[in-house]
Write a protein that holds these residues in place. Structure first.
Motif, mmCIF file in Angstrom:
data_model
loop_
_atom_site.group_PDB
_atom_site.id
_atom_site.type_symbol
_atom_site.label_atom_id
_atom_site.label_comp_id
_atom_site.label_asym_id
_atom_site.label_seq_id
_atom_site.Cartn_x
_atom_site.Cartn_y
_atom_site.Cartn_z
ATOM 1 N N ASP A 99 -21.274 -20.848 10.863
ATOM 2 C CA ASP A 99 -21.806 -19.836 11.794
ATOM 3 C C ASP A 99 -23.260 -20.131 12.157
ATOM 4 O O ASP A 99 -23.661 -20.034 13.325
ATOM 5 C CB ASP A 99 -21.722 -18.436 11.169
ATOM 6 N N GLU A 102 -23.472 -23.054 14.517
ATOM 7 C CA GLU A 102 -23.048 -22.659 15.863
ATOM 8 C C GLU A 102 -24.160 -21.888 16.580
ATOM 9 O O GLU A 102 -24.446 -22.144 17.760
ATOM 10 C CB GLU A 102 -21.777 -21.801 15.766
ATOM 11 N N GLU A 106 -26.278 -22.963 19.953
ATOM 12 C CA GLU A 106 -26.254 -22.060 21.112
ATOM 13 C C GLU A 106 -27.665 -21.601 21.501
ATOM 14 O O GLU A 106 -27.913 -21.253 22.665
ATOM 15 C CB GLU A 106 -25.384 -20.823 20.804
ATOM 16 N N GLU A 131 -21.805 -29.960 13.411
ATOM 17 C CA GLU A 131 -20.821 -28.895 13.670
ATOM 18 C C GLU A 131 -19.429 -29.483 13.874
ATOM 19 O O GLU A 131 -18.439 -28.970 13.332
ATOM 20 C CB GLU A 131 -21.254 -28.099 14.911
ATOM 21 N N GLN A 135 -16.110 -28.976 11.320
ATOM 22 C CA GLN A 135 -14.816 -28.495 11.809
ATOM 23 C C GLN A 135 -13.694 -29.485 11.474
ATOM 24 O O GLN A 135 -12.564 -29.080 11.183
ATOM 25 C CB GLN A 135 -14.867 -28.237 13.326
#
Length: 200
Positions: A99, A102, A106, A131, A135
């Motif tokens: 999180d 991310e 952003e 990131e 994933q």
């Protein structure tokens, strides 16, 4: 020749004695016949008891086998689930890291990522690569993202933060995802925090 009366008496006695012996033997044979029939009866009863006991023992044995098989299958299922979901709490902790990554990517203004800002550009690219890598690791271990924008609301996978009417959107669908959700091997690890469209 005349037979004397005395001889006749002796012969009669012998004849009678012979008959008596035959009768006695017949009676003793009858008694012997009675004894085996009572013995047969006892044996038949004993046989019936033993057959009943054998049936009970066989039934208990079959039940014990079935119970043992059930325990084995349950144990195997628990071991398999432990293998799949043993990393659940570890994954939950790593979700916070994902999180933050991310949010960090952003928060970088896209117009600032230029060759004129090489340090910012390198930092941003590094964050994106990290990131993507995290994933990949999640996917390798069965952890998948839930980003359900436009999907139907599912209380098992989503948590509604608010309901609001929205034009052009079907009621009951998800219009906004505030926080990405995750599933571990098909089981919801963290529900996605969403905004749901409601009737106007």
């Amino acid at each position: 020749l005349r037979t004397s009366p005395r001889l006749l008496c002796v012969a009669t006695q012998q004849k009678n004695t012979g008959q008596n012996l035959e009768e006695d033997q017949g009676q003793s044979q009858n008694e012997q016949k009675v004894e085996p029939s009572s013995a047969e009866k006892l044996l038949t009863e004993e046989k019936a008891k033993l057959e009943e006991q054998l049936k009970e023992v066989t039934d208990k044995y079959k039940r014990a086998l079935a119970d043992a098989e059930n325990v084995r299958q349950r144990s195997q299922k628990l071991v398999e689930e432990a293998k799949l979901y043993g990393i659940q709490s570890f994954c939950k902790d790593l979700l916070e890291v994902a999180d933050i990554l991310e949010k960090a990517t952003e928060s970088v203004p896209k117009e600032e990522i230029k060759d004129e800002n090489p340090h910012l550009k390198s930092l941003y690219e590094g964050l994106v690569m990290t990131e993507v890598q995290i994933q990949k690791v999640f996917k390798k271990h069965g952890l998948l993202r839930l980003n359900p924008v436009g999907a139907k609301f599912d209380p098992y996978e989503h948590e509604a933060l608010f309901h609001a009417p929205m034009e052009g959107k079907e009621p009951g669908t998800i219009a906004l995802v505030s926080k990405i959700g995750y599933k571990l091997h098909g089981r919801t690890l963290r529900p996605a925090l969403v905004g749901v469209v409601k009737d106007a």
